[in-house]
Design an enzyme around this catalytic site. Sequence first.
Site, PDB file in Angstrom:
ATOM      1  N   LYS A 197     -23.216  21.874  50.817  1.00 29.11           N
ATOM      2  CA  LYS A 197     -22.928  21.393  49.301  1.00 29.11           C
ATOM      3  C   LYS A 197     -23.978  20.122  48.980  1.00 29.11           C
ATOM      4  O   LYS A 197     -24.492  19.676  50.006  1.00 29.11           O
ATOM      5  CB  LYS A 197     -22.346  20.807  48.835  1.00 29.11           C
ATOM      6  CG  LYS A 197     -21.755  20.805  47.859  1.00 29.11           C
ATOM      7  CD  LYS A 197     -21.002  21.306  46.996  1.00 29.11           C
ATOM      8  CE  LYS A 197     -20.915  21.331  45.685  1.00 29.11           C
ATOM      9  NZ  LYS A 197     -21.740  21.438  44.734  1.00 29.11           N
ATOM     10  N   LYS A 251     -23.289  11.532  52.995  1.00 30.37           N
ATOM     11  CA  LYS A 251     -22.373  11.165  52.060  1.00 30.37           C
ATOM     12  C   LYS A 251     -20.789  11.988  51.812  1.00 30.37           C
ATOM     13  O   LYS A 251     -19.686  11.399  51.984  1.00 30.37           O
ATOM     14  CB  LYS A 251     -23.172  11.967  50.816  1.00 30.37           C
ATOM     15  CG  LYS A 251     -22.338  11.396  49.605  1.00 30.37           C
ATOM     16  CD  LYS A 251     -23.031  11.907  48.774  1.00 30.37           C
ATOM     17  CE  LYS A 251     -24.800  11.652  48.362  1.00 30.37           C
ATOM     18  NZ  LYS A 251     -25.608  11.868  47.403  1.00 30.37           N
ATOM     19  N   LYS A 278     -29.081  20.563  50.099  1.00 24.57           N
ATOM     20  CA  LYS A 278     -30.195  19.904  49.120  1.00 24.57           C
ATOM     21  C   LYS A 278     -31.123  21.553  48.602  1.00 24.57           C
ATOM     22  O   LYS A 278     -31.533  22.462  49.353  1.00 24.57           O
ATOM     23  CB  LYS A 278     -30.795  18.956  49.139  1.00 24.57           C
ATOM     24  CG  LYS A 278     -31.478  18.570  47.716  1.00 24.57           C
ATOM     25  CD  LYS A 278     -30.150  17.346  47.233  1.00 24.57           C
ATOM     26  CE  LYS A 278     -30.027  16.915  46.384  1.00 24.57           C
ATOM     27  NZ  LYS A 278     -28.985  15.448  46.149  1.00 24.57           N
ATOM     28  N   THR A 301     -21.274  10.674  38.572  1.00 24.39           N
ATOM     29  CA  THR A 301     -22.150  10.065  39.538  1.00 24.39           C
ATOM     30  C   THR A 301     -22.251   8.514  39.126  1.00 24.39           C
ATOM     31  O   THR A 301     -21.780   7.493  40.567  1.00 24.39           O
ATOM     32  CB  THR A 301     -23.526  10.148  39.750  1.00 24.39           C
ATOM     33  OG1 THR A 301     -23.183  11.823  40.027  1.00 24.39           O
ATOM     34  CG2 THR A 301     -24.427   9.750  40.493  1.00 24.39           C
ATOM     35  N   ASN A 357     -28.938  10.441  34.272  1.00 25.41           N
ATOM     36  CA  ASN A 357     -27.724  10.849  33.847  1.00 25.41           C
ATOM     37  C   ASN A 357     -26.825   9.591  34.823  1.00 25.41           C
ATOM     38  O   ASN A 357     -26.277   8.824  33.619  1.00 25.41           O
ATOM     39  CB  ASN A 357     -27.368  12.166  34.335  1.00 25.41           C
ATOM     40  CG  ASN A 357     -25.981  12.169  34.510  1.00 25.41           C
ATOM     41  OD1 ASN A 357     -25.032  12.034  35.897  1.00 25.41           O
ATOM     42  ND2 ASN A 357     -25.200  12.808  33.581  1.00 25.41           N
ATOM     43  N   SER A 380     -17.824  17.610  42.193  1.00 25.44           N
ATOM     44  CA  SER A 380     -18.217  18.857  42.512  1.00 25.44           C
ATOM     45  C   SER A 380     -17.496  19.428  42.809  1.00 25.44           C
ATOM     46  O   SER A 380     -16.854  20.347  42.860  1.00 25.44           O
ATOM     47  CB  SER A 380     -18.924  18.512  42.789  1.00 25.44           C
ATOM     48  OG  SER A 380     -20.591  18.561  42.306  1.00 25.44           O
TER      49      SER A 380
HETATM   50  N1  GLU Z   1     -27.104  15.503  43.305  1.00 25.27           N
HETATM   51  C1  GLU Z   1     -26.392  14.661  43.513  1.00 25.27           C
HETATM   52  C2  GLU Z   1     -26.242  13.922  44.841  1.00 25.27           C
HETATM   53  O1  GLU Z   1     -26.516  14.039  45.088  1.00 25.27           O
HETATM   54  C3  GLU Z   1     -24.605  16.077  43.303  1.00 25.27           C
HETATM   55  C4  GLU Z   1     -24.953  17.161  44.495  1.00 25.27           C
HETATM   56  C5  GLU Z   1     -23.474  17.791  44.276  1.00 25.27           C
HETATM   57  O2  GLU Z   1     -22.175  17.459  42.981  1.00 25.27           O
HETATM   58  O3  GLU Z   1     -23.131  18.637  45.135  1.00 25.27           O
HETATM   59  O4  GLU Z   1     -24.910  13.828  45.120  1.00 25.27           O
END
Ligand code: GLU
Length: 429
Positions: free
Chosen positions: A70, A94, A106, A190, A221, A358
Amino acid sequence: METQKTLFADAMTRLDDALEHVDISADAIERLKFPKSSLSVSLPVRMDDGSLQVFQGFRVRYDDTRGPTKGGVRFHPGVNLDEVQSLAFWMTFKCAALNIPFGGGKGGITVDPKALSKLELERLSRAYIDAIADFIGPDVDIPAPDVYTTPTIMGWMMDQYSIIRRQQCPAVVTGKPIALGGSLGRDTATATGAFYTIEALAPKFGLDRGAATVAIQGVGNAGSVLARLLFEAGYRVVAVSDSKGGVYDPKGLDIPAVQNFRERNRRIEAVYCEGTVCNTVGGQTIGNDELLTLDVDILIPAALENQIVAENADRVRAKYIFEVANGPVSAAADRRLNARGIPVVPDILVNAGGVTVSYFEWLQNRSGLYWSLEDVDRRLKQNAIAETEKIWQVARERNIPLRTSAYVHALRRLGEALEAKGTRHYFAS
Ligand code: GLU
């Protein structure tokens, strides 16, 4: 000068620091040092003037031991494989730190999205999904927004994947528009998660809402919503900046007025409003580098990686740093800040609200049952505070920095999952 390490080599030193404090099998450690798989793609796109331009795209699935991988997709001129791999590594930790049942992934495209028309941006987004469709899926790897990618872009990506599969696949991408299966509260998640983490740690740090001063680098954002949440809660937000520069007022900025002004004029100024009358007085214009060295209680880097590095770490005067961007403090800077007693609350904890919601969006898409904003917020808050407390406890018990304790906490979960599949010890006995 800080020795020029790759971003990934720098990220790996955080793993090494944590390994000293966790009892985990050698097999598990070995697995976590390498990405599971990486994909580089070329994306030919027909531009509005009829010409053809080829963009470079990437997707990395770092580790899927705890679930499908993810992580977001970044559209930025600086995107490269080293960066995407590092971001996928951070996503792995994370998700484990916050107990989200996903692995880490990613993606990114090397592009300046501001230079493209909306139609070009749509063609590029769809071309990316055409190129990586066999690499992703609701049970395989689930993209989401990141720097300069929006709900609209996520909607195009989900739509393109559904066209390829000839069935509706809302759970393949998160961060979609609400009308296409997005979750309420994902757009602000976030920042909201970061706010709960700050609120959970503020009393432990002896910070008082009404008096604490805050500087925020980056009003994308996450940074813009967080500035508003902190302002509304009574914190004194004294500085904000975007990529072009920022504004500083030690008395505190009127954040809603600054944001309205920026939306209309595309630049930041210290605007103050009395009723409907607004004036641009009082604030002092500052550069991004200056913002990082302001004498404030809380410094929030919310832009890109490597903003606080060996060269400027000794000039940082903030009492606490909360990383809302991914990787804004380099490992060398971390060591200097630790030596000076400036706690850094790490990205993998502070900005995990995005991936948390998410996960909620993915659950809603799979069950077909959609939650209220109150439900989303209650569960986000509960998880953010519970995991922040656990990470705080590990830091206290072992007398280690919060970043190391967040990695230790994540590694315990990752190690348990990796060991459940069998280790050398299991197979040799
Ligand atoms: N891009 C965000 C992060 O770095 C969200 C990732 C997601 O929602 O999968 O955590």
